[in-house]
Scaffold this motif. Structure first.
Motif, PDB file in Angstrom:
ATOM      1  N   LEU A  87       0.918  -1.160  -0.029  1.00  0.00           N
ATOM      2  CA  LEU A  87      -0.112  -0.213  -0.094  1.00  0.00           C
ATOM      3  C   LEU A  87       0.893   1.217   0.100  1.00  0.00           C
ATOM      4  N   LEU A  88       0.233   2.235  -0.328  1.00  0.00           N
ATOM      5  CA  LEU A  88       1.136   3.484  -0.517  1.00  0.00           C
ATOM      6  C   LEU A  88       1.784   3.750   0.662  1.00  0.00           C
ATOM      7  N   ALA A  89       0.871   3.706   1.969  1.00  0.00           N
ATOM      8  CA  ALA A  89       1.448   4.306   3.091  1.00  0.00           C
ATOM      9  C   ALA A  89       2.667   3.404   3.602  1.00  0.00           C
ATOM     10  N   ASP A  90       2.905   2.318   3.168  1.00  0.00           N
ATOM     11  CA  ASP A  90       3.905   1.395   3.590  1.00  0.00           C
ATOM     12  C   ASP A  90       5.040   1.235   2.350  1.00  0.00           C
ATOM     13  N   GLN A  91       4.892   2.071   1.281  1.00  0.00           N
ATOM     14  CA  GLN A  91       5.895   1.894   0.554  1.00  0.00           C
ATOM     15  C   GLN A  91       7.135   2.748   0.793  1.00  0.00           C
ATOM     16  N   ASP A  92       8.424   2.040   0.342  1.00  0.00           N
ATOM     17  CA  ASP A  92       9.540   2.781   0.573  1.00  0.00           C
ATOM     18  C   ASP A  92       9.949   3.741  -0.579  1.00  0.00           C
ATOM     19  N   ARG A  93       9.710   4.847  -0.459  1.00  0.00           N
ATOM     20  CA  ARG A  93       9.792   5.900  -1.260  1.00  0.00           C
ATOM     21  C   ARG A  93      11.111   6.109  -2.057  1.00  0.00           C
ATOM     22  N   ARG A  94      12.081   5.443  -1.076  1.00  0.00           N
ATOM     23  CA  ARG A  94      13.488   5.844  -2.088  1.00  0.00           C
ATOM     24  C   ARG A  94      13.522   4.788  -3.067  1.00  0.00           C
ATOM     25  N   ARG A  95      12.569   3.734  -3.354  1.00  0.00           N
ATOM     26  CA  ARG A  95      12.491   2.970  -4.423  1.00  0.00           C
ATOM     27  C   ARG A  95      12.000   3.554  -5.588  1.00  0.00           C
ATOM     28  N   TRP A  96      11.282   4.603  -5.351  1.00  0.00           N
ATOM     29  CA  TRP A  96      10.519   5.455  -6.324  1.00  0.00           C
ATOM     30  C   TRP A  96      11.507   5.741  -7.465  1.00  0.00           C
ATOM     31  N   ASP A  97      11.164   5.765  -8.882  1.00  0.00           N
ATOM     32  CA  ASP A  97      12.391   5.979  -9.900  1.00  0.00           C
ATOM     33  C   ASP A  97      12.151   7.664  -9.995  1.00  0.00           C
ATOM     34  N   ARG A  98      13.212   8.041  -9.500  1.00  0.00           N
ATOM     35  CA  ARG A  98      13.293   9.872  -9.815  1.00  0.00           C
ATOM     36  C   ARG A  98      13.552  10.076 -10.895  1.00  0.00           C
ATOM     37  N   SER A  99      14.083   9.372 -11.824  1.00  0.00           N
ATOM     38  CA  SER A  99      14.096   9.836 -13.089  1.00  0.00           C
ATOM     39  C   SER A  99      12.866   9.976 -13.996  1.00  0.00           C
ATOM     40  N   ALA A 100      11.788   9.008 -13.515  1.00  0.00           N
ATOM     41  CA  ALA A 100      10.665   9.156 -14.064  1.00  0.00           C
ATOM     42  C   ALA A 100       9.837  10.100 -13.489  1.00  0.00           C
ATOM     43  N   ILE A 101      10.214  10.533 -12.337  1.00  0.00           N
ATOM     44  CA  ILE A 101       9.174  11.721 -11.530  1.00  0.00           C
ATOM     45  C   ILE A 101       9.751  12.928 -12.236  1.00  0.00           C
ATOM     46  N   ARG A 102      11.140  13.014 -12.707  1.00  0.00           N
ATOM     47  CA  ARG A 102      11.389  14.315 -13.219  1.00  0.00           C
ATOM     48  C   ARG A 102      10.912  14.318 -14.493  1.00  0.00           C
ATOM     49  N   ARG A 103      10.811  13.342 -15.174  1.00  0.00           N
ATOM     50  CA  ARG A 103      10.361  13.369 -16.860  1.00  0.00           C
ATOM     51  C   ARG A 103       8.751  13.799 -16.468  1.00  0.00           C
ATOM     52  N   GLY A 104       8.154  13.056 -15.611  1.00  0.00           N
ATOM     53  CA  GLY A 104       6.652  13.236 -15.461  1.00  0.00           C
ATOM     54  C   GLY A 104       6.354  14.869 -15.149  1.00  0.00           C
ATOM     55  N   LEU A 105       7.066  15.400 -14.253  1.00  0.00           N
ATOM     56  CA  LEU A 105       6.857  16.760 -13.978  1.00  0.00           C
ATOM     57  C   LEU A 105       7.255  17.705 -15.203  1.00  0.00           C
TER      58      LEU A 105
END
Length: 435
Positions: free
Chosen positions: A279-297
């Motif tokens: 679930l979102l509350a339990d996710q390790d946000r360090r594993r999120w793809d920061r490159s994809a976030i930059r592209r998305g923003l």
């Protein structure tokens, strides 16, 4: 390429080479052939014949210096053969045959050289070909299921088996959808061309909606044992990037790509080691793809800059995804902004799912009681009958309000309605936690 040009190649290395070339260039190949033949069904058929021939010839002779040109030349000759067999020596045959020298009108694998018409495609027409293929695959005469299947086959280059796995339907069903789609386009005499400028924007919505459906199924599978179908989601991203390159002035295309990138950025943290849903509350946000976030923003910024009237439905969804992507944790998310964005989305693209998602945001921003009123209104109007999402959210809210018995009943109903094994397991864990 797996084998040296002109050298011996094994069957396996030839297969890998063919798969790589087809995955990268299939849309351009089919698009160019459709322009030559004026027939999407024939173009797709002769392209597949060329691929089959490549598996044999490249295994024996090695990968050619220009593999894309080889495939297109072979497919073009197959198209000529098809017209000749039908005794259709008309203007289309004259156009296809061009100035082919004697002995070059039968199928073969030798790439001719030295003449301008030997280019695999007109380099000035590549963008138009691919864009036309996208618009044709998503033509309004086709059903939504047929549009998705034909888009993935003709534009994405996926096999019937891959599409069947993606949507968890039999291969025969996918093949029937694709066959019917091509025959429907032929019967409707849909020309291989971009729609007129005055129709293009109206038709673009159909293309975007098909890509949205494909990505949505990839990001949360409706049925099966896997929460995600990443191959399907990433294929939708690839097609969205292609569409952005072809129509860069359309804000909603950038908005859709932003939504895809920001949503896919969370994929690495959405499942555990055994594939279980996290679930979102339990996710390790360090594993999120920061490159994809930059592209998305960046894509979201572009959509906002191009949209004179503000963000459209896909851009607003991307903005919501951006709120999650930018927050350090669930409690630190700007839930008030998320509520406002859902309210805006409900005005431009009203739907019961949008209302349900707004209720979740309201619960986070203002508390479960206010959110439950929104959910109960959806129940009263019967706008999400049969969906597991409504009892899932209602059960969660009732649990937060201490109404345990009702919460358990709603979550058990949601589990029975849910077709995805991983999501069902999450719901059953919530039921157990209420005991």
């Amino acid at each position: 390429m797996p084998a040296a040009v002109g050298g011996p190649a094994s069957t396996e290395s030839a297969r890998r080479a063919v798969e790589a070339v087809w995955r990268i260039s299939s849309a351009r190949i089919v698009g160019a052939l459709a322009r030559y033949t004026g027939n999407v069904e024939l173009a797709e058929d002769v392209a597949q014949e060329a691929v089959a021939q490549a598996l044999v010839t490249w295994s024996r002779d090695g990968v050619p210096a220009n593999p894309v040109g080889w495939l297109l030349t072979t497919a073009r000759r197959r198209a000529i053969d098809s017209f000749r067999r039908r005794s259709a020596l008309d203007e289309r045959y004259a156009l296809l045959a061009g100035q082919l020298a004697e002995g070059e009108t039968s199928s073969g694998s030798v790439t001719p050289g030295g003449r301008p018409d030997d280019l695999p495609w007109d380099p000035d027409r590549v963008g138009d070909d691919v864009l036309a293929l996208m618009f044709i695959a998503c033509h309004p005469v086709l059903s939504p299921e047929a549009r998705a299947a034909l888009t993935l086959r003709a534009v994405g280059g996926l096999t019937s088996e891959e599409i069947a796995r993606a949507f968890l339907v039999p291969v025969a069903t996918v093949q029937a959808r694709i066959t019917r789609a091509k025959k429907t386009l032929g019967a409707a005499r849909v020309p291989f061309a971009l729609p007129p400028a005055e129709e293009r924007r109206g038709r673009l919505g159909g293309v975007l909606s098909v890509l949205y459906v494909i990505f949505t199924e990839g990001s949360t599978a409706t049925t099966g044992d896997s929460l995600l179908r990443p191959d399907l989601a990433y294929e939708a991203i690839r097609l969205a990037r292609m569409l952005v390159a072809l129509v860069p002035a359309e804000p909603e295309v950038h908005g859709l790509l932003a939504l895809f990138e920001l949503t896919a950025a969370r994929f690495p943290a959405r499942t555990g080691p055994d594939g279980e849903a996290v679930l979102l509350a339990d996710q390790d946000r360090r594993r999120w793809d920061r490159s994809a976030i930059r592209r998305g923003l960046a894509a979201l910024d572009r959509a906002a800059a191009l949209g004179a009237a503000g963000l459209g439905p896909y851009g607003l969804q991307a903005a919501i995804a951006g709120c999650h992507a930018s927050a350090p944790s669930v409690p630190e998310t700007d839930w008030e902004r998320v509520v406002l964005l859902y309210e805006a989305l409900g005005r431009v693209a009203p739907s019961p799912v949008v209302e349900l998602n707004r209720a979740v945001a309201v619960a986070m921003a203002q508390g479960p009681q206010q959110a439950l009123a929104i959910v109960d209104d959806l129940v009263a109007t019967d706008r999400l009958a049969g969906s597991y999402l409504l009892p899932s959210v209602r059960g969660e809210l009732l649990g937060q309000l201490g109404r345990t018995t009702q919460a358990r009943s709603e979550l058990e109903l949601a589990a029975r309605l849910c077709g995805n094994a991983r999501e069902r397991a999450v719901l059953l864990r919530k039921v157990a936690a209420l005991a």
